[in-house]
Design a protein around this motif. Sequence first.
Motif, PDB file in Angstrom:
ATOM      1  N   LEU A 130       0.846  -1.216  -0.044  1.00 41.72           N
ATOM      2  CA  LEU A 130      -0.067   0.029  -0.027  1.00 41.72           C
ATOM      3  C   LEU A 130       0.962   1.251  -0.107  1.00 41.72           C
ATOM      4  O   LEU A 130       1.855   1.101   0.662  1.00 41.72           O
ATOM      5  CB  LEU A 130      -0.943   0.012   1.268  1.00 41.72           C
ATOM      6  N   THR A 131       0.302   2.421  -0.615  1.00 44.13           N
ATOM      7  CA  THR A 131       0.912   3.650  -0.447  1.00 44.13           C
ATOM      8  C   THR A 131      -0.408   4.691  -0.709  1.00 44.13           C
ATOM      9  O   THR A 131      -1.371   4.257  -1.133  1.00 44.13           O
ATOM     10  CB  THR A 131       2.144   4.036  -1.568  1.00 44.13           C
ATOM     11  N   SER A 132      -0.058   5.994  -0.382  1.00 46.40           N
ATOM     12  CA  SER A 132      -1.103   7.088  -0.467  1.00 46.40           C
ATOM     13  C   SER A 132      -0.313   8.106  -1.086  1.00 46.40           C
ATOM     14  O   SER A 132       0.909   8.615  -0.897  1.00 46.40           O
ATOM     15  CB  SER A 132      -1.591   7.384   0.919  1.00 46.40           C
ATOM     16  N   GLY A 180       5.023  12.411  -7.163  1.00 47.89           N
ATOM     17  CA  GLY A 180       4.160  12.445  -8.221  1.00 47.89           C
ATOM     18  C   GLY A 180       4.440  10.898  -8.967  1.00 47.89           C
ATOM     19  O   GLY A 180       3.514  10.456 -10.123  1.00 47.89           O
ATOM     20  N   GLU A 181       5.050  10.024  -8.586  1.00 47.60           N
ATOM     21  CA  GLU A 181       5.424   8.832  -9.189  1.00 47.60           C
ATOM     22  C   GLU A 181       5.253   7.606  -8.190  1.00 47.60           C
ATOM     23  O   GLU A 181       5.208   8.073  -6.767  1.00 47.60           O
ATOM     24  CB  GLU A 181       6.758   8.835  -9.620  1.00 47.60           C
ATOM     25  N   ILE A 182       4.990   6.420  -8.606  1.00 46.47           N
ATOM     26  CA  ILE A 182       4.993   5.205  -7.750  1.00 46.47           C
ATOM     27  C   ILE A 182       6.338   4.621  -7.794  1.00 46.47           C
ATOM     28  O   ILE A 182       6.498   4.167  -8.913  1.00 46.47           O
ATOM     29  CB  ILE A 182       3.782   4.290  -7.960  1.00 46.47           C
ATOM     30  N   ASP A 196       4.606   6.028 -13.581  1.00 44.46           N
ATOM     31  CA  ASP A 196       3.726   7.193 -14.034  1.00 44.46           C
ATOM     32  C   ASP A 196       2.269   6.744 -13.609  1.00 44.46           C
ATOM     33  O   ASP A 196       1.752   5.861 -14.623  1.00 44.46           O
ATOM     34  CB  ASP A 196       3.879   7.598 -15.229  1.00 44.46           C
ATOM     35  N   PRO A 197       1.693   7.312 -12.657  1.00 45.79           N
ATOM     36  CA  PRO A 197       0.279   6.839 -12.141  1.00 45.79           C
ATOM     37  C   PRO A 197      -0.570   7.035 -13.394  1.00 45.79           C
ATOM     38  O   PRO A 197      -1.586   6.533 -13.308  1.00 45.79           O
ATOM     39  CB  PRO A 197       0.077   7.396 -10.872  1.00 45.79           C
ATOM     40  N   ALA A 198      -0.525   8.178 -14.125  1.00 48.19           N
ATOM     41  CA  ALA A 198      -1.393   8.531 -15.166  1.00 48.19           C
ATOM     42  C   ALA A 198      -1.533   7.458 -16.212  1.00 48.19           C
ATOM     43  O   ALA A 198      -2.614   7.056 -16.750  1.00 48.19           O
ATOM     44  CB  ALA A 198      -1.100  10.164 -15.715  1.00 48.19           C
ATOM     45  N   SER A 199      -0.244   7.096 -16.534  1.00 43.84           N
ATOM     46  CA  SER A 199      -0.291   6.109 -17.850  1.00 43.84           C
ATOM     47  C   SER A 199       0.069   4.699 -17.530  1.00 43.84           C
ATOM     48  O   SER A 199      -0.415   3.773 -18.200  1.00 43.84           O
ATOM     49  CB  SER A 199       1.018   6.550 -18.553  1.00 43.84           C
ATOM     50  N   GLY A 200       0.611   4.572 -16.070  1.00 39.25           N
ATOM     51  CA  GLY A 200       1.043   3.076 -15.918  1.00 39.25           C
ATOM     52  C   GLY A 200       2.235   2.666 -16.597  1.00 39.25           C
ATOM     53  O   GLY A 200       2.668   1.627 -16.144  1.00 39.25           O
ATOM     54  N   LYS A 201       2.836   3.450 -17.240  1.00 38.87           N
ATOM     55  CA  LYS A 201       4.031   3.314 -17.849  1.00 38.87           C
ATOM     56  C   LYS A 201       5.492   3.310 -16.847  1.00 38.87           C
ATOM     57  O   LYS A 201       5.447   4.241 -15.936  1.00 38.87           O
ATOM     58  CB  LYS A 201       4.362   3.977 -19.234  1.00 38.87           C
ATOM     59  N   VAL A 202       6.231   2.351 -16.891  1.00 37.51           N
ATOM     60  CA  VAL A 202       7.393   2.433 -16.351  1.00 37.51           C
ATOM     61  C   VAL A 202       8.369   3.238 -16.812  1.00 37.51           C
ATOM     62  O   VAL A 202       8.693   3.180 -18.167  1.00 37.51           O
ATOM     63  CB  VAL A 202       8.031   1.097 -16.237  1.00 37.51           C
ATOM     64  N   VAL A 203       8.593   4.715 -16.119  1.00 37.27           N
ATOM     65  CA  VAL A 203       9.243   5.612 -16.806  1.00 37.27           C
ATOM     66  C   VAL A 203      11.015   5.636 -16.418  1.00 37.27           C
ATOM     67  O   VAL A 203      11.530   6.465 -16.853  1.00 37.27           O
ATOM     68  CB  VAL A 203       8.599   7.177 -16.559  1.00 37.27           C
ATOM     69  N   GLY A 204      11.285   4.622 -15.566  1.00 37.32           N
ATOM     70  CA  GLY A 204      12.657   4.546 -14.929  1.00 37.32           C
ATOM     71  C   GLY A 204      12.602   3.365 -14.207  1.00 37.32           C
ATOM     72  O   GLY A 204      11.709   2.906 -13.707  1.00 37.32           O
ATOM     73  N   TRP A 205      13.928   2.612 -14.204  1.00 38.91           N
ATOM     74  CA  TRP A 205      14.510   1.806 -13.240  1.00 38.91           C
ATOM     75  C   TRP A 205      15.478   2.406 -12.398  1.00 38.91           C
ATOM     76  O   TRP A 205      16.302   3.112 -12.644  1.00 38.91           O
ATOM     77  CB  TRP A 205      15.168   0.499 -14.064  1.00 38.91           C
ATOM     78  N   ILE A 206      15.442   1.990 -11.145  1.00 37.93           N
ATOM     79  CA  ILE A 206      16.360   2.310 -10.131  1.00 37.93           C
ATOM     80  C   ILE A 206      17.154   0.657  -9.972  1.00 37.93           C
ATOM     81  O   ILE A 206      16.459  -0.062  -9.174  1.00 37.93           O
ATOM     82  CB  ILE A 206      15.853   2.689  -8.782  1.00 37.93           C
ATOM     83  N   GLU A 207      18.296   0.738 -10.343  1.00 44.11           N
ATOM     84  CA  GLU A 207      19.073  -0.577 -10.247  1.00 44.11           C
ATOM     85  C   GLU A 207      20.009  -0.493  -8.913  1.00 44.11           C
ATOM     86  O   GLU A 207      20.886   0.142  -8.608  1.00 44.11           O
ATOM     87  CB  GLU A 207      19.985  -0.887 -11.399  1.00 44.11           C
ATOM     88  N   LEU A 208      19.589  -1.431  -7.846  1.00 44.58           N
ATOM     89  CA  LEU A 208      20.064  -1.510  -6.540  1.00 44.58           C
ATOM     90  C   LEU A 208      21.162  -2.706  -6.466  1.00 44.58           C
ATOM     91  O   LEU A 208      21.265  -3.021  -5.405  1.00 44.58           O
ATOM     92  CB  LEU A 208      18.977  -1.250  -5.458  1.00 44.58           C
ATOM     93  N   ALA A 209      21.620  -3.283  -7.596  1.00 43.12           N
ATOM     94  CA  ALA A 209      22.317  -4.351  -7.374  1.00 43.12           C
ATOM     95  C   ALA A 209      23.821  -4.010  -6.519  1.00 43.12           C
ATOM     96  O   ALA A 209      23.992  -2.737  -6.761  1.00 43.12           O
ATOM     97  CB  ALA A 209      22.999  -4.782  -8.871  1.00 43.12           C
ATOM     98  N   GLY A 210      24.166  -4.779  -5.720  1.00 46.17           N
ATOM     99  CA  GLY A 210      25.327  -4.545  -4.733  1.00 46.17           C
ATOM    100  C   GLY A 210      24.891  -3.924  -3.411  1.00 46.17           C
ATOM    101  O   GLY A 210      25.957  -3.937  -2.578  1.00 46.17           O
TER     102      GLY A 210
END
Length: 264
Positions: A130-132, A180-182, A196-210
């Motif tokens: 969940l988030t808000s 403004g993003e999820i 992007d909550p308006a379109s549902g598109k993934v607009v970026g990845w955050i890579e946390l390997a390591g």
Amino acid sequence: MKIFVALAALALALVAPLHAQDGIPVYGYRVVHSYPHDPRAYTEGLLYLDGRLYESTGQVGSSSVRKVDLATGKVLQQSPTPWPAYGEGIAVWKDRLIQLSWQDHVGFVYDLATLKPQARFAYPGEGWALTSDGERLYMSDGTPVIRILDPDTLKQTGRIDVTADGQPLQNINELEWVKGEIFANVWLTTRIARIDPASGKVVGWIELAGLGPKPEQLADPTNDVLNGIAWDAKHDRLFVTGKCWPRLYEIKLTAPSTRSARRR
């Protein structure tokens, strides 16, 4: 996220988010600070509010909601999730803390100040996170659909179909609303999707390997994976951790790349 992992599901989760992403920028990270985190906390939900962390832990018999001191990792208040539910994601609405359960089709409402249980509510399917955004709640259930809930009635009012390069994104897990993003952990990967909550598109990845402990330092490396995102809006701080990780990290994102994210 869950205790029993099918090999087919594991393979899909590891591969699906990592191919065909030439057009989606991939952000790196740098660690600003690390804080103690309870290594017994099987983190399912995380948020930051008024100088404290609130955390939901999973596993039957060990599920809880808790208020945690950021600097020390000390649990300041704690309430067990009603038996036999498996605790999942949390969000705050007004003076309430709302928690999902995994496969019990029921959520729990706690008093935010005391963490005492107040009410229950029902929903179909699984509950993961969940988030808000301050007006609505957003709920993940492991599918490519993020449900939109009315925070007062806790009934579904809409949905977001999440895609990455046109393909449905499976295994959407812990959520956090950030500018403004999820932000969403993708279960069994080292990635956070920026949606992007308006379109549902993934607009970026955050890579946390390591980031985080090495597999040999974890009791159950298959399940003790990255999960938990919290944002301090006032001070623009982003925190991440994992299930049973001994540290919680404040990170800053580094410049994105649009190079292919395929494994080579």
